[in-house]
Structures are given as structure tokens and as C-alpha cells.
Enzyme design. Sequence first.
Site, PDB file in Angstrom:
ATOM      1  CG  HIS A 162      -2.036  -1.158   1.155  1.00  0.00           C
ATOM      2  ND1 HIS A 162      -1.877  -2.054   1.913  1.00  0.00           N
ATOM      3  CD2 HIS A 162      -3.161  -1.087   0.579  1.00  0.00           C
ATOM      4  CE1 HIS A 162      -2.739  -2.845   1.154  1.00  0.00           C
ATOM      5  NE2 HIS A 162      -3.859  -2.237   0.665  1.00  0.00           N
ATOM      6  CG  PHE A 177       3.672   7.370  -4.931  1.00  0.00           C
ATOM      7  CD1 PHE A 177       2.652   8.240  -4.822  1.00  0.00           C
ATOM      8  CD2 PHE A 177       4.685   7.485  -6.013  1.00  0.00           C
ATOM      9  CE1 PHE A 177       2.479   9.113  -6.013  1.00  0.00           C
ATOM     10  CE2 PHE A 177       4.263   8.364  -7.129  1.00  0.00           C
ATOM     11  CZ  PHE A 177       3.431   9.315  -7.067  1.00  0.00           C
ATOM     12  CG  HIS A 223      -7.348   4.098  -2.711  1.00  0.00           C
ATOM     13  ND1 HIS A 223      -6.196   4.519  -3.536  1.00  0.00           N
ATOM     14  CD2 HIS A 223      -7.200   2.962  -2.337  1.00  0.00           C
ATOM     15  CE1 HIS A 223      -5.590   3.211  -3.538  1.00  0.00           C
ATOM     16  NE2 HIS A 223      -6.212   2.095  -3.007  1.00  0.00           N
ATOM     17  CG  ASP A 224      -4.882   2.109   0.025  1.00  0.00           C
ATOM     18  OD1 ASP A 224      -5.835   2.052   1.003  1.00  0.00           O
ATOM     19  OD2 ASP A 224      -5.015   1.380  -0.631  1.00  0.00           O
ATOM     20  CG  ASP A 257      -8.510  -0.450  -3.638  1.00  0.00           C
ATOM     21  OD1 ASP A 257      -7.188  -0.284  -3.697  1.00  0.00           O
ATOM     22  OD2 ASP A 257      -9.091  -1.046  -2.546  1.00  0.00           O
ATOM     23  CD  GLN A 311      -3.924 -13.371  -6.147  1.00  0.00           C
ATOM     24  OE1 GLN A 311      -4.299 -12.948  -5.102  1.00  0.00           O
ATOM     25  NE2 GLN A 311      -4.517 -12.736  -7.277  1.00  0.00           N
TER      26      GLN A 311
END
Length: 497
Positions: A243, A245, A283-284, A393, A444
Site C-alpha cells: 500500500h 505510492f 484512497h490509501d 483498487d 489468488q
Amino acid sequence: MTTKIIYFMVNGRLEQAEFGADSSAGDVKDLFRAAAEAGPHHILKMYDTNGDVVKISPQLEANSEDSYYRLEVVASDLQSVGMPTELDDMESRLQHLESKVVEDVGKTPDIICELKSQVESFKRKLESVQHLSWMGLFKENSEHQHSKFSKKPTTPQLSVEEERQQVRRNFTNMSSLQVTEKVREHLKTPIFDNWQWEEAEMLVLLQVMFTDLDFLMAFHIELDVLQNFLFEVYCHYNSIPFHNFHHCFCVTQMMYGLIWLTDLRSRLPSLDLLIMLTSALCHDLDHPGYNNVFMINAQTDLAIRYNDISPLENHHCAVAFGILSKPECNILKNLSSEQYRLIRGGMIRCILATDMARHNEILNKFKTIQPVFDFNNTEHKEVLMKIMVKVSDISNEARPMAVAEQWLDCLLQEFFNQSDTEKLKGLPVTPFMDRDKVSKPSSQTSFIRFVLLPLFTELTKLFPCLEQHILEPVRRALEYYSTLERAGKDEEQTTKA
């Protein structure tokens, strides 16, 4: 010293570069910068035979003349000229001399006209020389007249603040560059590879997104304020495995691509597009690398502050508007109070929607309205905006496998860090983060099958054009990881037998 030879095409000519295995990244970049006759702050990218971007670094794989790379300047200052300063000085002196003589005798003597003609002729010859930069005539690269380098002293490790200021300087120097149309178009697609771009370059591309969507004109955003805002956003993402840049950039770039692919510019007001892109960007913000479950179980300050209700997402919103509260970063400062109210409300809704605890609630709401979706219905639009941010996201598996797998490695590293901390603190261990129980394929298959596919399928029903861009790649990813998971189970059975 071991050297490697790289063949590459630049400006229509095939070149050969040679550098040592112990060359620094800066040396290698300067070498190719000289070959491309590029300025010190221009952005260069290398493409392989498949058209994929490969990183310009000492680890660049050696190749042959038949499998040459392609080197391009993808962002440049159209005003820059690679001409020796001595010629400019000579021209200036001639002009000064001419003006003095004309002042005294009333006309320009033939000898001065001849000298001016010779200078102009010489400049034209230099401009036609294919290897201008390699001759050392580009002032920024005059020391790199040859393609071999001596080893430079090791650069001392920079502090976090020093790194940020270096990114700021690079961004400032690059911010006026003209990004090529090819890159601008590629930026609108889900196959964009973030791993081949440095942080300052990503800031330039974020600026391109805001510019190409006409936000600066529509909302009277001053360019320097936008640049300050983008840099502050960059500074408020932490250096953690996932999480960070880079994730912020990927989510924003995917949102940008979806806006273009679905032609939302003709379906939604610019204000709604600004809400979605800025929400994706913020958003993060200041994510600590631990999820809400950890925050609540550990009774952190954020969990206490927000009463265990989406503590992270509430914090991301608060940090975003903290940045916007600074006059030099406030891209909303020239809007009316009503516009600001709408944007603030929209961003809060979109960012809070990224809390996966609310996933089914939001998806089920969208499923209900999707068959009768109306772009003029405010409630319908608000749900769609949440869905668009959510899709952006968690969209890594819609990207090429070479890009997506690196992101999965980063995510698992962050997950395992959390489960390790939970064990140390005696907290409940999050099952899908436990390194002793989770494998790459198993992590996954369930996520794609039960989260990604239902979400992407519903959005594709509204925008059928997205099937090839995001839905098909996710289906292929499920097939890939399912195959790996089956192979792992078969191997396990064989070992037990």
C-alpha cells in the site's frame, strides 16, 4: 572487468553500447541519454522486441543486432536545443559587433555577413550530425564521450526526507516536459506497466491525467498548486510492501483508463470524474501496512478514534482533506462552496467504499440497479462511482501477468508481515495472511473466483467494452493460478505417497 554489449535503435539508427557490470544505474542512464541526444531531465524508455518497456539499468540483458532494443524519449522539452554554448556565445558577440559597426558606419560590412553565414552553416552541419551527443557536444553530457565508464564512488544512503526532496527536484525539472502521444495513449490502458517508471516520472504522468481530462481548465486549478498537491500525496504514502505510492499510482492509472475506455466523459459531469480520480489517488494515504481487523484487534489509536468503523478508510479521507486544507495544495480552492461540498461528499463515499468489509453490500446494490441503470439518477451514479473506485483498487489481476505477479508478491509480503505481528502480539491470526497456511496460487484462486469475477462481471454488463480489457485477463489469471494450485496439490500427494 566484465562488460555487456547492448544493441538498440534510436532516432532511426542502430547503436551499440558497452558498459561494465559494476557501472552505476546513473552511468547507464547517462549513456543512453547521450545516445538519444536527450536533456538531463527528459524521460527515456527502452522497449524490447515485443514492445514491452524494459528498465534502463546495469541489469539490462545483453542482446544481439537481430534482437535490438528501441530507445525513445517519451517526455521532452520541445524548447531544448543540444547546441554547444560556444556557438551561442559567438553568435551573440557577432550580433553585438554588428550593431556597433552599423551604428558607426551605417551598414553591415561584408566580412561580418560572411562570418554570420559561416556560423549558421556550421550549426546546420552540427544539427545534421547523427552522433551529436556522442561527440560530447551536449553540455549536460560532455563527460560521456565514450560508452565505457569508470566506477564512481558509492552514493551514500539518503534519508527519507532527502529522498523526497530529490523526487521533488526531479518532478519540478520534469513537470514542463511534453509527454509523447504514444505514452499518453498507453496510459489509458490496463496494460500499463508501473514497474518501469520512477516516482518523479509517475508524478509527471499523474499531472498528465489531470491535464488531459481538462480538470485544470474546468475547475480553475493552478498548475503549481496541482504539482504541490501531487507531491504532498506522494509524501503521505509510506514505504511499505504493497500500500505504497506505486499502488496509489496504479489505482489512479486504472481509474483514468476506465474513464476513457467507458467514455465516461460523455456520460458523467467533469465534477464526478474529478471525484473518482482524486479518490483513487488518495484512497490509501498513510496506510500503515496492517488492515482494519488488525487495527481493531490491536485497539490502535485509529480504531479508537473511529469507533472500529472503517478506521483506515476514515483515516485516508482525513489525511486527504488535511492536504487539501493547505492553501498551496488546495486544488479545490477556486470552486464554489456547493461544488466543494459535492466533491468532499463524493470522495468520502468513494474512499469509504474501498473497505472490503462493505464489498458485498455495495456489489449487491449495484446488481439491483444495473439492469435499469440511469446516468441521470443521482443514486445510481453514486453507486457506480463507488464500484469504479473499487474495481480500480483491486485490478492488478487485470494487468499483464508480468506486472500482476510482482504485485502479488508485494501483497503477500505485507500480509505475512501482519500475521507475524499478530502471532507476536497474541492477536487472532488472519487466516489468509498466515505464511504457514497460504500459498501464492491458493491466495489468488478464491479471491479471483469470489471477489474479482463477480465484481468485474457486473461492471462489464453495464460496459460490455470492458470484457476484453479487464474481464478476460482476470479469467486467464484464474485459470493460471488454478493450474498452479492443482499442480501443487498433486506434488503434495506424490510426496505423501
